[in-house]
Each structure stands twice: as C-alpha cells, then as structure tokens.
Design a protein around this motif. Structure first.
Motif, PDB file in Angstrom:
ATOM      1  N   SER A  83       0.915  -1.255   0.056  1.00 37.57           N
ATOM      2  CA  SER A  83       0.128   0.361  -0.111  1.00 37.57           C
ATOM      3  C   SER A  83       0.944   1.442   0.486  1.00 37.57           C
ATOM      4  CB  SER A  83      -1.278  -0.200   0.935  1.00 37.57           C
ATOM      5  OG  SER A  83      -0.804  -0.032   2.148  1.00 37.57           O
ATOM      6  N   GLU A  84       0.338   2.746  -0.750  1.00 36.67           N
ATOM      7  CA  GLU A  84       1.154   4.032  -0.499  1.00 36.67           C
ATOM      8  C   GLU A  84       1.724   3.714   1.534  1.00 36.67           C
ATOM      9  OE1 GLU A  84       2.269   4.825  -2.778  1.00 36.67           O
ATOM     10  OE2 GLU A  84       2.197   4.283  -4.228  1.00 36.67           O
ATOM     11  N   PRO A  85       2.124   5.097   1.424  1.00 34.08           N
ATOM     12  CA  PRO A  85       3.632   5.513   0.900  1.00 34.08           C
ATOM     13  C   PRO A  85       4.507   4.095   0.302  1.00 34.08           C
ATOM     14  CG  PRO A  85       3.933   6.268   2.689  1.00 34.08           C
ATOM     15  CD  PRO A  85       2.666   5.279   2.800  1.00 34.08           C
ATOM     16  N   PHE A  86       4.083   3.134   0.820  1.00 33.21           N
ATOM     17  CA  PHE A  86       5.374   2.362   1.455  1.00 33.21           C
ATOM     18  C   PHE A  86       5.389   1.190  -0.979  1.00 33.21           C
ATOM     19  CE2 PHE A  86       4.281   1.800   5.089  1.00 33.21           C
ATOM     20  CZ  PHE A  86       4.968   2.378   5.762  1.00 33.21           C
ATOM     21  N   LEU A  87       4.268   1.788  -1.408  1.00 33.62           N
ATOM     22  CA  LEU A  87       4.323   1.791  -2.652  1.00 33.62           C
ATOM     23  C   LEU A  87       5.483   1.786  -3.621  1.00 33.62           C
ATOM     24  CD1 LEU A  87       3.230  -0.852  -5.114  1.00 33.62           C
ATOM     25  CD2 LEU A  87       1.141   0.753  -5.430  1.00 33.62           C
ATOM     26  N   SER A  88       5.030   3.231  -4.019  1.00 38.72           N
ATOM     27  CA  SER A  88       6.079   4.269  -4.613  1.00 38.72           C
ATOM     28  C   SER A  88       7.180   4.387  -3.892  1.00 38.72           C
ATOM     29  CB  SER A  88       5.276   5.640  -4.151  1.00 38.72           C
ATOM     30  OG  SER A  88       3.560   5.354  -5.196  1.00 38.72           O
ATOM     31  N   LEU A  89       7.955   3.756  -2.650  1.00 37.10           N
ATOM     32  CA  LEU A  89       8.834   4.132  -2.313  1.00 37.10           C
ATOM     33  C   LEU A  89       9.728   3.592  -2.611  1.00 37.10           C
ATOM     34  CD1 LEU A  89       8.621   5.334   1.619  1.00 37.10           C
ATOM     35  CD2 LEU A  89       9.368   6.680  -0.071  1.00 37.10           C
ATOM     36  N   VAL A  90       8.828   1.801  -2.559  1.00 38.01           N
ATOM     37  CA  VAL A  90       9.964   1.162  -3.369  1.00 38.01           C
ATOM     38  C   VAL A  90      10.186   0.665  -4.543  1.00 38.01           C
ATOM     39  CG1 VAL A  90       9.359  -1.972  -3.442  1.00 38.01           C
ATOM     40  CG2 VAL A  90       9.226  -1.090  -1.882  1.00 38.01           C
ATOM     41  N   LEU A  91       8.831   1.124  -5.747  1.00 36.59           N
ATOM     42  CA  LEU A  91       8.971   1.569  -7.003  1.00 36.59           C
ATOM     43  C   LEU A  91       9.983   2.286  -7.300  1.00 36.59           C
ATOM     44  CD1 LEU A  91       5.195   0.517  -8.531  1.00 36.59           C
ATOM     45  CD2 LEU A  91       7.331  -0.885  -8.613  1.00 36.59           C
ATOM     46  N   SER A  92      10.519   3.332  -6.645  1.00 38.53           N
ATOM     47  CA  SER A  92      11.586   4.556  -7.133  1.00 38.53           C
ATOM     48  C   SER A  92      12.961   4.074  -6.277  1.00 38.53           C
ATOM     49  CB  SER A  92      10.809   5.442  -6.151  1.00 38.53           C
ATOM     50  OG  SER A  92      11.179   5.489  -4.868  1.00 38.53           O
ATOM     51  N   GLY A  93      12.813   2.927  -5.648  1.00 36.13           N
ATOM     52  CA  GLY A  93      13.892   2.531  -5.388  1.00 36.13           C
ATOM     53  C   GLY A  93      14.843   3.187  -4.256  1.00 36.13           C
ATOM     54  N   LYS A 152      13.061   3.035  -1.400  1.00 38.36           N
ATOM     55  CA  LYS A 152      12.792   2.048  -0.036  1.00 38.36           C
ATOM     56  C   LYS A 152      13.886   0.591  -0.035  1.00 38.36           C
ATOM     57  CE  LYS A 152       9.349  -0.823   1.998  1.00 38.36           C
ATOM     58  NZ  LYS A 152       9.660  -0.966   4.471  1.00 38.36           N
ATOM     59  N   ARG A 153      14.627   0.397   0.147  1.00 40.51           N
ATOM     60  CA  ARG A 153      15.045  -1.046  -0.038  1.00 40.51           C
ATOM     61  C   ARG A 153      15.582  -2.010   0.543  1.00 40.51           C
ATOM     62  NH1 ARG A 153      19.656   0.179  -4.333  1.00 40.51           N
ATOM     63  NH2 ARG A 153      20.198  -1.695  -4.221  1.00 40.51           N
ATOM     64  N   VAL A 154      14.608  -1.941   1.970  1.00 37.04           N
ATOM     65  CA  VAL A 154      14.545  -2.966   2.385  1.00 37.04           C
ATOM     66  C   VAL A 154      12.886  -2.821   3.204  1.00 37.04           C
ATOM     67  CG1 VAL A 154      15.122  -4.285   4.633  1.00 37.04           C
ATOM     68  CG2 VAL A 154      16.705  -2.949   3.610  1.00 37.04           C
ATOM     69  N   GLU A 155      12.199  -4.397   2.687  1.00 35.80           N
ATOM     70  CA  GLU A 155      11.749  -4.268   3.064  1.00 35.80           C
ATOM     71  C   GLU A 155      11.129  -5.484   4.002  1.00 35.80           C
ATOM     72  OE1 GLU A 155       7.339  -5.097   3.071  1.00 35.80           O
ATOM     73  OE2 GLU A 155       8.171  -3.637   2.642  1.00 35.80           O
ATOM     74  N   SER A 156      10.157  -5.164   5.152  1.00 39.42           N
ATOM     75  CA  SER A 156       9.780  -5.680   6.645  1.00 39.42           C
ATOM     76  C   SER A 156       8.453  -6.242   6.306  1.00 39.42           C
ATOM     77  CB  SER A 156      10.223  -4.626   7.355  1.00 39.42           C
ATOM     78  OG  SER A 156       9.458  -3.822   7.675  1.00 39.42           O
ATOM     79  N   ARG A 157       8.252  -7.135   7.029  1.00 37.13           N
ATOM     80  CA  ARG A 157       7.492  -7.787   7.650  1.00 37.13           C
ATOM     81  C   ARG A 157       7.606  -8.653   8.717  1.00 37.13           C
ATOM     82  NH1 ARG A 157       3.876  -7.644   2.699  1.00 37.13           N
ATOM     83  NH2 ARG A 157       4.176  -5.960   1.038  1.00 37.13           N
ATOM     84  N   GLN A 192      18.774  -0.712  13.465  1.00 38.75           N
ATOM     85  CA  GLN A 192      19.905  -1.031  12.568  1.00 38.75           C
ATOM     86  C   GLN A 192      19.522  -0.696  10.780  1.00 38.75           C
ATOM     87  OE1 GLN A 192      21.502  -4.610  13.073  1.00 38.75           O
ATOM     88  NE2 GLN A 192      22.758  -4.957  10.813  1.00 38.75           N
ATOM     89  N   TYR A 193      18.327  -1.218  10.882  1.00 40.93           N
ATOM     90  CA  TYR A 193      17.535  -1.053   9.599  1.00 40.93           C
ATOM     91  C   TYR A 193      16.601   0.147   9.006  1.00 40.93           C
ATOM     92  CZ  TYR A 193      19.624  -5.620   9.823  1.00 40.93           C
ATOM     93  OH  TYR A 193      20.517  -6.896   9.374  1.00 40.93           O
ATOM     94  N   GLY A 194      16.024   0.843  10.176  1.00 43.17           N
ATOM     95  CA  GLY A 194      15.186   2.289  10.575  1.00 43.17           C
ATOM     96  C   GLY A 194      14.789   2.761   9.380  1.00 43.17           C
ATOM     97  N   PRO A 195      15.949   4.131   8.988  1.00 39.77           N
ATOM     98  CA  PRO A 195      16.408   4.699   7.384  1.00 39.77           C
ATOM     99  C   PRO A 195      16.039   4.036   6.663  1.00 39.77           C
ATOM    100  CG  PRO A 195      17.896   5.512   9.696  1.00 39.77           C
ATOM    101  CD  PRO A 195      17.535   3.413   9.480  1.00 39.77           C
ATOM    102  N   ALA A 196      16.287   2.382   5.816  1.00 40.86           N
ATOM    103  CA  ALA A 196      16.424   2.026   5.054  1.00 40.86           C
ATOM    104  C   ALA A 196      15.101   1.353   4.981  1.00 40.86           C
ATOM    105  CB  ALA A 196      17.127   0.608   5.031  1.00 40.86           C
ATOM    106  N   ILE A 197      13.705   0.830   6.069  1.00 45.31           N
ATOM    107  CA  ILE A 197      12.921   1.182   5.859  1.00 45.31           C
ATOM    108  C   ILE A 197      11.825   1.672   5.533  1.00 45.31           C
ATOM    109  CG2 ILE A 197      11.472  -0.058   7.117  1.00 45.31           C
ATOM    110  CD1 ILE A 197      13.300  -1.859   8.503  1.00 45.31           C
TER     111      ILE A 197
END
Length: 167
Positions: free
Chosen positions: A40-50, A52-57, A109-114
């Motif tokens: 969902s947004e905003p994560f979709l756009s962040l991933v597609l734009s590059g 967001k380099r780390v996805e978290s589940r 450790q990963y917050g900024p990349a997430i």
C-alpha cells in the motif's frame, strides 16, 4: 491464485537484466522462488522508486515470508487491490525471532532503509517474528493482472500457481 508468467516476461522486454533473469527461470531445473508481495502507499511508491531498499514483514506467527524467501528470489510487487506493477530481486533476507531480538534493535539498524514512521513501529510492537528483505534491481512494469482474492500480504508461489504459455 495464478500469475501469467509469460505476461511478466513480455513486460520486461526493455530491461535486459529482468528479461535474462526471468527467461532463465522458465528452464525446468530452475529453483527460483517467486513471491507476490502486496504493498500500500506510501510503501509502494517508495519501493518502485528505489528509495526503500529493505522491505519488512512482521507477524505474530511464523508465516510467509518468514523462512521462505531467499537471495535470488523474485518479488512480484502488487498494489493493494490492484495489479502486479513491479518486480524486485531479493539480494538478502534476514529472519528475526522478536522474543530474543528486540524490535528496537532492528529499528535502529534498518529503520532508515525501511522508511517507516513511529506509527509503523508502534503497530508492530506485538509481533513475534520479522523478515527483512534487501531489494535490488527494482523495476516498474505495465500492469499484469493477478487473481489474488484473499487478505494475505505475502504469497510464496508454487510452480502450479504460475501459468506458462510456451509459444
């Protein structure tokens, strides 16, 4: 749920990396893991734009993608209630049992990349498991329909769920 694999290959014809990578995946000996991840947004756009380099589940139970995704796998990026609109390569994956690994340590450790805010982290405070996935070679594609109808945010596909049309 089925995904038209040949349609995905058609959509990456202008991307030499993906055309080669997905074409190799159609070979009988391929052990390529393919996953559908709902964003969902905003994560979709962040991933597609590059960005967001780390996805978290995060989850309370051990469920996909925990223990199921690995380096070299392909993630089909699907918009919530929409089509598959991108692809990403799994560079690395990390799994955490949050009983023994404090979520705050993961956040530090990963917050900024997430790319998540305080509300995101607060909403995951009761999670017991975390999967972090380093994304690479992310590309936007023309929409490919996917008949997913359940509420899962991640689906690891099996070969019977991929439709191949060799013409």
């Amino acid at each position: 749920m089925e995904v038209e694999f040949d349609e995905l290959v058609k959509q990456v014809t202008g991307h030499s990396f993906w055309l080669s990578y997905l074409s190799a995946a159609t070979k009988p000996i391929s052990q390529l893991g393919i996953h559908v991840a709902i964003f969902s947004e905003p994560f979709l756009s962040l991933v597609l734009s590059g960005e967001k380099r780390v996805e978290s589940r995060f989850s309370r139970t051990r469920c996909a993608p925990y223990g199921e995704v690995g380096a070299g796998d392909v993630i089909l990026i699907k918009e919530t209630a929409g089509p598959i609109c991108g692809l990403s390569l799994v560079r690395r994956a990390w799994y955490y049992d949050l009983i023994s690994e404090p979520i705050e340590r993961i956040r530090n450790q990963y917050g900024p990349a997430i790319h998540a805010d305080d509300a995101f982290w607060s909403s995951r405070a009761d999670a017991h498991y975390a999967t972090l996935i380093e994304l690479d070679e992310t590309v936007t594609i023309h929409p490919v329909q996917c008949d997913k109808r359940d509420r899962r945010g991640w689906v690891s596909l099996r070969s019977r769920q991929l439709t191949f049309d060799f013409v």
